[in-house]
Structure formats: structure tokens, C-alpha cells
Design a protein around this motif. Structure first.
Motif, PDB file in Angstrom:
ATOM      1  N   PRO A 287       0.833  -1.220   0.000  1.00 45.63           N
ATOM      2  CA  PRO A 287       0.000   0.000   0.000  1.00 45.63           C
ATOM      3  C   PRO A 287       0.863   1.264   0.000  1.00 45.63           C
ATOM      4  O   PRO A 287       2.004   1.229   0.463  1.00 45.63           O
ATOM      5  CB  PRO A 287      -0.792  -0.122   1.308  1.00 45.63           C
ATOM      6  CG  PRO A 287      -0.028  -1.078   2.158  1.00 45.63           C
ATOM      7  CD  PRO A 287       0.748  -1.983   1.254  1.00 45.63           C
ATOM      8  N   ASP A 288       0.311   2.358  -0.535  1.00 42.97           N
ATOM      9  CA  ASP A 288       1.053   3.631  -0.586  1.00 42.97           C
ATOM     10  C   ASP A 288       1.421   4.082   0.822  1.00 42.97           C
ATOM     11  O   ASP A 288       2.527   4.526   1.084  1.00 42.97           O
ATOM     12  CB  ASP A 288       0.210   4.716  -1.279  1.00 42.97           C
ATOM     13  CG  ASP A 288      -0.057   4.341  -2.731  1.00 42.97           C
ATOM     14  OD1 ASP A 288       0.734   3.545  -3.274  1.00 42.97           O
ATOM     15  OD2 ASP A 288      -1.073   4.818  -3.299  1.00 42.97           O
ATOM     16  N   GLU A 289       0.454   3.948   1.729  1.00 41.20           N
ATOM     17  CA  GLU A 289       0.671   4.336   3.131  1.00 41.20           C
ATOM     18  C   GLU A 289       0.646   3.070   3.974  1.00 41.20           C
ATOM     19  O   GLU A 289      -0.312   2.295   3.884  1.00 41.20           O
ATOM     20  CB  GLU A 289      -0.485   5.228   3.615  1.00 41.20           C
ATOM     21  CG  GLU A 289      -0.536   6.603   2.978  1.00 41.20           C
ATOM     22  CD  GLU A 289       0.565   7.508   3.503  1.00 41.20           C
ATOM     23  OE1 GLU A 289       0.901   7.365   4.706  1.00 41.20           O
ATOM     24  OE2 GLU A 289       1.088   8.316   2.722  1.00 41.20           O
ATOM     25  N   PRO A 290       1.662   2.835   4.817  1.00 45.15           N
ATOM     26  CA  PRO A 290       1.595   1.646   5.677  1.00 45.15           C
ATOM     27  C   PRO A 290       0.380   1.690   6.607  1.00 45.15           C
ATOM     28  O   PRO A 290      -0.055   2.758   7.022  1.00 45.15           O
ATOM     29  CB  PRO A 290       2.900   1.705   6.486  1.00 45.15           C
ATOM     30  CG  PRO A 290       3.691   2.828   5.963  1.00 45.15           C
ATOM     31  CD  PRO A 290       2.860   3.642   5.026  1.00 45.15           C
ATOM     32  N   VAL A 291      -0.159   0.510   6.858  1.00 42.86           N
ATOM     33  CA  VAL A 291      -1.341   0.405   7.718  1.00 42.86           C
ATOM     34  C   VAL A 291      -0.866   0.240   9.168  1.00 42.86           C
ATOM     35  O   VAL A 291       0.028  -0.562   9.437  1.00 42.86           O
ATOM     36  CB  VAL A 291      -2.179  -0.833   7.296  1.00 42.86           C
ATOM     37  CG1 VAL A 291      -3.429  -0.958   8.141  1.00 42.86           C
ATOM     38  CG2 VAL A 291      -2.530  -0.756   5.815  1.00 42.86           C
ATOM     39  N   ASN A 372       0.380  -4.828   5.039  1.00 42.01           N
ATOM     40  CA  ASN A 372       1.550  -4.049   4.639  1.00 42.01           C
ATOM     41  C   ASN A 372       2.406  -4.746   3.586  1.00 42.01           C
ATOM     42  O   ASN A 372       3.260  -4.123   2.965  1.00 42.01           O
ATOM     43  CB  ASN A 372       2.381  -3.668   5.866  1.00 42.01           C
ATOM     44  CG  ASN A 372       1.698  -2.549   6.625  1.00 42.01           C
ATOM     45  OD1 ASN A 372       1.004  -1.723   6.034  1.00 42.01           O
ATOM     46  ND2 ASN A 372       1.857  -2.537   7.939  1.00 42.01           N
ATOM     47  N   ARG A 373       2.137  -6.032   3.375  1.00 42.67           N
ATOM     48  CA  ARG A 373       2.788  -6.735   2.257  1.00 42.67           C
ATOM     49  C   ARG A 373       1.930  -6.670   0.996  1.00 42.67           C
ATOM     50  O   ARG A 373       2.292  -7.216  -0.036  1.00 42.67           O
ATOM     51  CB  ARG A 373       3.011  -8.210   2.620  1.00 42.67           C
ATOM     52  CG  ARG A 373       4.061  -8.388   3.670  1.00 42.67           C
ATOM     53  CD  ARG A 373       4.231  -9.828   4.063  1.00 42.67           C
ATOM     54  NE  ARG A 373       5.527  -9.932   4.704  1.00 42.67           N
ATOM     55  CZ  ARG A 373       6.637 -10.281   4.069  1.00 42.67           C
ATOM     56  NH1 ARG A 373       6.603 -10.616   2.805  1.00 42.67           N
ATOM     57  NH2 ARG A 373       7.779 -10.311   4.697  1.00 42.67           N
ATOM     58  N   GLY A 374       0.748  -6.098   1.116  1.00 43.57           N
ATOM     59  CA  GLY A 374      -0.149  -5.993  -0.042  1.00 43.57           C
ATOM     60  C   GLY A 374      -0.910  -7.272  -0.315  1.00 43.57           C
ATOM     61  O   GLY A 374      -1.512  -7.440  -1.380  1.00 43.57           O
ATOM     62  N   ALA A 375      -0.914  -8.204   0.645  1.00 46.16           N
ATOM     63  CA  ALA A 375      -1.583  -9.492   0.425  1.00 46.16           C
ATOM     64  C   ALA A 375      -3.070  -9.428   0.751  1.00 46.16           C
ATOM     65  O   ALA A 375      -3.859 -10.206   0.219  1.00 46.16           O
ATOM     66  CB  ALA A 375      -0.909 -10.585   1.254  1.00 46.16           C
ATOM     67  N   ILE A 376      -3.438  -8.513   1.673  1.00 52.02           N
ATOM     68  CA  ILE A 376      -4.873  -8.304   1.933  1.00 52.02           C
ATOM     69  C   ILE A 376      -5.131  -6.804   2.013  1.00 52.02           C
ATOM     70  O   ILE A 376      -4.223  -6.006   2.256  1.00 52.02           O
ATOM     71  CB  ILE A 376      -5.369  -8.975   3.243  1.00 52.02           C
ATOM     72  CG1 ILE A 376      -4.553  -8.507   4.451  1.00 52.02           C
ATOM     73  CG2 ILE A 376      -5.399 -10.464   3.150  1.00 52.02           C
ATOM     74  CD1 ILE A 376      -5.184  -8.948   5.762  1.00 52.02           C
ATOM     75  N   ALA A 377      -6.402  -6.455   1.805  1.00 57.30           N
ATOM     76  CA  ALA A 377      -6.795  -5.041   1.926  1.00 57.30           C
ATOM     77  C   ALA A 377      -8.146  -5.009   2.617  1.00 57.30           C
ATOM     78  O   ALA A 377      -8.847  -6.031   2.696  1.00 57.30           O
ATOM     79  CB  ALA A 377      -6.878  -4.413   0.535  1.00 57.30           C
ATOM     80  N   PHE A 378      -8.503  -3.846   3.125  1.00 62.00           N
ATOM     81  CA  PHE A 378      -9.821  -3.668   3.716  1.00 62.00           C
ATOM     82  C   PHE A 378     -10.734  -3.151   2.616  1.00 62.00           C
ATOM     83  O   PHE A 378     -10.362  -2.212   1.905  1.00 62.00           O
ATOM     84  CB  PHE A 378      -9.742  -2.671   4.881  1.00 62.00           C
ATOM     85  CG  PHE A 378      -8.892  -3.173   5.999  1.00 62.00           C
ATOM     86  CD1 PHE A 378      -9.404  -4.094   6.901  1.00 62.00           C
ATOM     87  CD2 PHE A 378      -7.572  -2.774   6.110  1.00 62.00           C
ATOM     88  CE1 PHE A 378      -8.592  -4.597   7.919  1.00 62.00           C
ATOM     89  CE2 PHE A 378      -6.778  -3.264   7.128  1.00 62.00           C
ATOM     90  CZ  PHE A 378      -7.287  -4.187   8.032  1.00 62.00           C
ATOM     91  N   GLU A 379     -11.883  -3.782   2.493  1.00 60.38           N
ATOM     92  CA  GLU A 379     -12.783  -3.381   1.407  1.00 60.38           C
ATOM     93  C   GLU A 379     -13.214  -1.923   1.586  1.00 60.38           C
ATOM     94  O   GLU A 379     -13.603  -1.525   2.674  1.00 60.38           O
ATOM     95  CB  GLU A 379     -14.011  -4.284   1.396  1.00 60.38           C
ATOM     96  CG  GLU A 379     -14.885  -4.028   0.180  1.00 60.38           C
ATOM     97  CD  GLU A 379     -15.787  -5.215  -0.106  1.00 60.38           C
ATOM     98  OE1 GLU A 379     -15.545  -5.918  -1.088  1.00 60.38           O
ATOM     99  OE2 GLU A 379     -16.712  -5.448   0.690  1.00 60.38           O
ATOM    100  N   GLN A 380     -13.108  -1.199   0.488  1.00 66.56           N
ATOM    101  CA  GLN A 380     -13.486   0.209   0.525  1.00 66.56           C
ATOM    102  C   GLN A 380     -14.969   0.325   0.209  1.00 66.56           C
ATOM    103  O   GLN A 380     -15.476  -0.367  -0.668  1.00 66.56           O
ATOM    104  CB  GLN A 380     -12.712   1.007  -0.546  1.00 66.56           C
ATOM    105  CG  GLN A 380     -11.212   0.892  -0.447  1.00 66.56           C
ATOM    106  CD  GLN A 380     -10.666   1.593   0.778  1.00 66.56           C
ATOM    107  OE1 GLN A 380     -11.195   2.639   1.189  1.00 66.56           O
ATOM    108  NE2 GLN A 380      -9.634   1.042   1.377  1.00 66.56           N
ATOM    109  N   ASP A 381     -15.660   1.224   0.932  1.00 64.90           N
ATOM    110  CA  ASP A 381     -17.052   1.522   0.563  1.00 64.90           C
ATOM    111  C   ASP A 381     -17.023   2.458  -0.628  1.00 64.90           C
ATOM    112  O   ASP A 381     -16.289   3.418  -0.623  1.00 64.90           O
ATOM    113  CB  ASP A 381     -17.786   2.243   1.711  1.00 64.90           C
ATOM    114  CG  ASP A 381     -17.933   1.303   2.902  1.00 64.90           C
ATOM    115  OD1 ASP A 381     -17.997   0.092   2.680  1.00 64.90           O
ATOM    116  OD2 ASP A 381     -17.943   1.815   4.039  1.00 64.90           O
TER     117      ASP A 381
END
Ligand code: SIN
Ligand code: CO
Length: 382
Positions: A287-291, A372-381
Motif C-alpha cells: 500500500p502507498d501508506e503503511p497500515v 503491509n505486504r499488499g496481500a490483503i486489503a480492507f474493502e473500501q465503501d
């Protein structure tokens, strides 16, 4: 989309790795998940592997991607086929085509290649080393299947395509949208577009060769080995003939090699890492910004859906004391309450985990590391 007129157990018993099978439209409702223009767009991207095959029976020319957008306007009357690898990594709707085939373990799945052909287009008679489900997405294609091939099967002289010199067709079908042809490894096959706008989705599998396994395993083990770990013979006894390599010496030497290879636990961990290593490691999904951990906690408390990156590979191995979770070549040793979550994220590509599963702090850390590895993301509304 689901396969509703398909018996997976009977398929595995009678056809998988054995013989081809035509499955006439088994979907609840077939909807072609990709527009040809989107496919052409992907072929122009530098991180996407693609090929353009021009010509038909007897003469084929191959161009490699990334292709210039203007190239498509200049295609003449000759039949052509555009082939794009790993489209599932970039288009979630195409990735969804994998789910119906998950009666085969994830680690055996390679990717989905998509082809788009004009009338008469095809890549010529060939064989592959892997199983494939060829799903007809749009338009029609005539498939012929033939003999079992091997490394000695004569090929036509062609620098790019492995075309068979002899093709002995045993069966032939015209596939309509939604139809699926399963082709086992090393069976000769040839698909030719019948009419324009022919799209085929190849759900491809992988099976490591023995040489690949040994070479990579040994390579990775050797990298960790110490130069002091060496043959030694403090009990050396005088030999009658100094020219002999003794039985005792050979036994020790053989044990040095086989003992190192025989450790099942190290092999399991290595194979988990090796088999989940991304197919295109150069593509950066971070991700552009670390979570932060705080953001993770907030998302999980709000019940945000976790979505796996379709380009990421997830597997787990059940260990005695817990679960080893492998994500994109990285091992997460789950021993502290995150085991159930690890199994669940391997089973489901979209996940709203229940509160109990998400409670352990180790799960929050795990989710943060994977995000932070880009393997999962939180679904965006939207
Ligand atoms: C194609 O989609 O044209 C080729 C797929 C294959 O033969 O493996
Ligand atoms: Co093929």
C-alpha cells in the motif's frame, strides 16, 4: 458464478490427470467476465505478460508484450490471437473463475490466461505440461484433442511456439460460451476460433518437476549451511588399499546428503514458502501508506471485509503445535490464538471474521503484516 451441473468427485475419479472431458455449460448462469478492450489494455501494461500470435495453420509469428495500443488498430485480415497471462491477478471478476475449481488445492493452481482470437485464430497444435480447464468465454472455438505426447514428440521448427509436427485428433468439439474443456497434461490439443470475438479462459495448474524441486530445495538449503559442517573421520583406521573409497566413508558421506534432505519439517516449511512465492515478484502490491495497528483494530471492530489480493498466494500447513501460514513466500508461525484465523483466511478470499476469531492480539498483528505486504486489503465503501 457456480458450477451447478458438475460432479467434482466423479470428475476427480474418472478424468483428472487421466483423459479430456467436455463439460457443456455447467454454470448456473454464464456471464463473460471481461471485455476484449480491457484485455487489450492489460496487454499494454509493462508488468503484464502477453503475446500476440499472428497467422494460422502453417505459419505463425509471435510478438511479445507490452504491446503498443496502436498495434491493435494495425492488425490486418490475417487471423490473430492475443494471449494475456495471469489476468486473475488484475481483474477480480476473472479471479472469481477460480473458485468453482477449488476442489483442487490452491497450491496446484497457477493462473488464468485469457485469449482473444479473430476468425481462424489459434496457437497451433501443442501440448502443455499442466492440467487446464479451457472455459469458452465468448464466441466459439473448435477444439481438437489428440495423442499423449512427451519430451520426444517431434516438434515443428519454430523459435517461440512448441508446435507438434504430428497431430492425431481423437475428438473434436465446437465450444459455445460457458462450455469447458478439461485437458490433462501432455495431451495434444488445438483450438481454432470459429468466427470473431473468440475469448477463452485457461484455468491453468502447476505441478513441480522433480528436478525443479530438488534444485530449488537444495539451493535454498545450501544457502543456510555452514562451511564448518564437513566430513570428519576421527576414528580413521588404516586401510589395506589407500586407493579404495571405503564402505564406511561412503555411508557417512551419503548420510551427510540424505540426512539433510530427509528432514520433513524443514521440507514442509520450505515448500510452503516456495509454493506461495508470487509468480511475478517484481510487481509491487504494497500500500502507498503503511497500515497501522490502530487502523487494523478499527477496521476489525467495524466488521470491514478483508479482501485477499488475487495475485497473492495463501496456504497453510498444520503443524503439531499450531499452524504455519504461508503468504507470498513468507511464513507466519501461528501458535498464539491466530491458528483459526490463519485457516479461515486460506479458505476464503473475502472474509468478515467473527469477533471470536479476531479477538487475539496476534490476529491484529498478523492482519497488519499481511496488509503491509499488499496481500490483503480492507474493502473500501464506494
Ligand atoms: C488459447 O486459449 O488459445 C490457447 C490455450 C491453450 O491451448 O492452452
Ligand atoms: Co495449451
Amino acid at each position: 458464478m457456480a458450477l451447478v451441473r458438475f460432479d467434482a468427485a466423479a470428475f476427480l475419479r474418472d478424468y483428472w490427470q487421466k483423459k479430456p472431458l467436455l463439460i457443456r455449460n455447467p454454470w448456473s448462469q454464464w456471464i463473460n467476465p471481461l471485455d476484449p478492450d480491457e484485455l487489450a489494455g492489460l496487454a499494454c501494461e509493462p508488468e503484464v505478460e502477453s503475446r500476440l500470435v499472428i497467422g494460422a495453420q502453417g505459419s505463425w509469428a509471435v510478438e511479445h508484450g507490452p504491446l503498443a495500443a496502436a498495434r491493435f488498430a494495425k492488425l490486418g485480415q490475417e487471423p490473430s490471437t492475443l494471449l494475456v497471462q495471469a489476468v486473475d491477478h488484475h481483474v477480480p471478476q476473472v479471479a472469481e473463475l477460480i473458485a468453482p475449481f477449488r476442489f483442487i488445492p490452491d497450491w496446484r493452481i497457477d493462473d488464468i490466461m485469457v485469449s482473444y482470437a479473430t476468425d481462424g485464430g489459434g496457437v497451433g497444435p501443442h501440448f502443455d505440461q499442466y492440467d487446464v480447464f479451457l472455459i469458452q468465454g465468448h464466441g466459439r472455438r473448435r477444439w481438437r484433442v489428440g495423442q499423449v505426447c512427451d519430451a520426444d514428440s517431434p516438434l515443428l521448427p519454430h523459435d517461440e511456439l512448441r508446435l507438434l509436427a504430428n497431430f492425431e485428433a481423437t475428438d473434436e468439439w465446437v465450444l459455445e460460451p460457458g462450455d469447458i474443456l478439461y485437458v490433462p497434461p501432455r495431451i495434444a490439443h488445438d483450438g481454432v476460433a470459429v468466427g470473431d470475438d473468440c475469448m477463452t479462459y485457461s484455468v491453468g495448474f502447476r505441478a513441480p518437476s522433480r528436478s525443479e524441486l530438488i534444485a530449488h530445495y537444495v539451493d535454498d538449503m545450501v544457502a543456510e549451511m555452514d562451511d564448518d559442517d564437513r566430513y570428519c573421520d576421527p576414528e580413521l583406521a588404516e586401510q589395506a588399499n589407500p586407493g579404495e573409497i571405503s564402505v564406511e566413508a561412503l555411508a557417512t558421506l551419503h548420510q551427510m546428503v540424505c540426512g539433510a534432505l530427509a528432514d520433513r519439517q524443514s521440507f514442509a516449511r520450505w515448500f510452503g514458502e516456495y509454493s506461495t512465492t508470487p509468480k511475478y515478484p517484481e510487481v509491487d502490491w504494497t500500500p502507498d501508506e503503511p497500515v497501522s495497528l490502530e487502523e487494523v483494530r478499527l477496521h476489525l471492530a467495524n466488521g470491514t471485509t478483508l479482501v485477499r489480493n488475487p495475485a497473492s498466494r495463501f496456504s497453510f500447513i498444520q503443524a503439531d503445535e499450531g499452524v504455519d501460514l504461508f503468504v507470498d513466500g513468507h511464513c507466519f508461525s501461528c501458535r498464539d490464538g491466530s491458528e483459526a484465523f490463519a485457516r479461515k483466511i486460506c479458505a476464503e478470499s473475502r472474509l468478515v471474521a467473527d469477533a471470536k476469531l479476531l479477538q487475539p492480539d496476534s490476529v491484529h498483528v498478523l492482519v497488519m503484516q499481511m496488509a503491509n505486504r499488499g496481500a490483503i486489503a480492507f474493502e473500501q465503501d464506494d
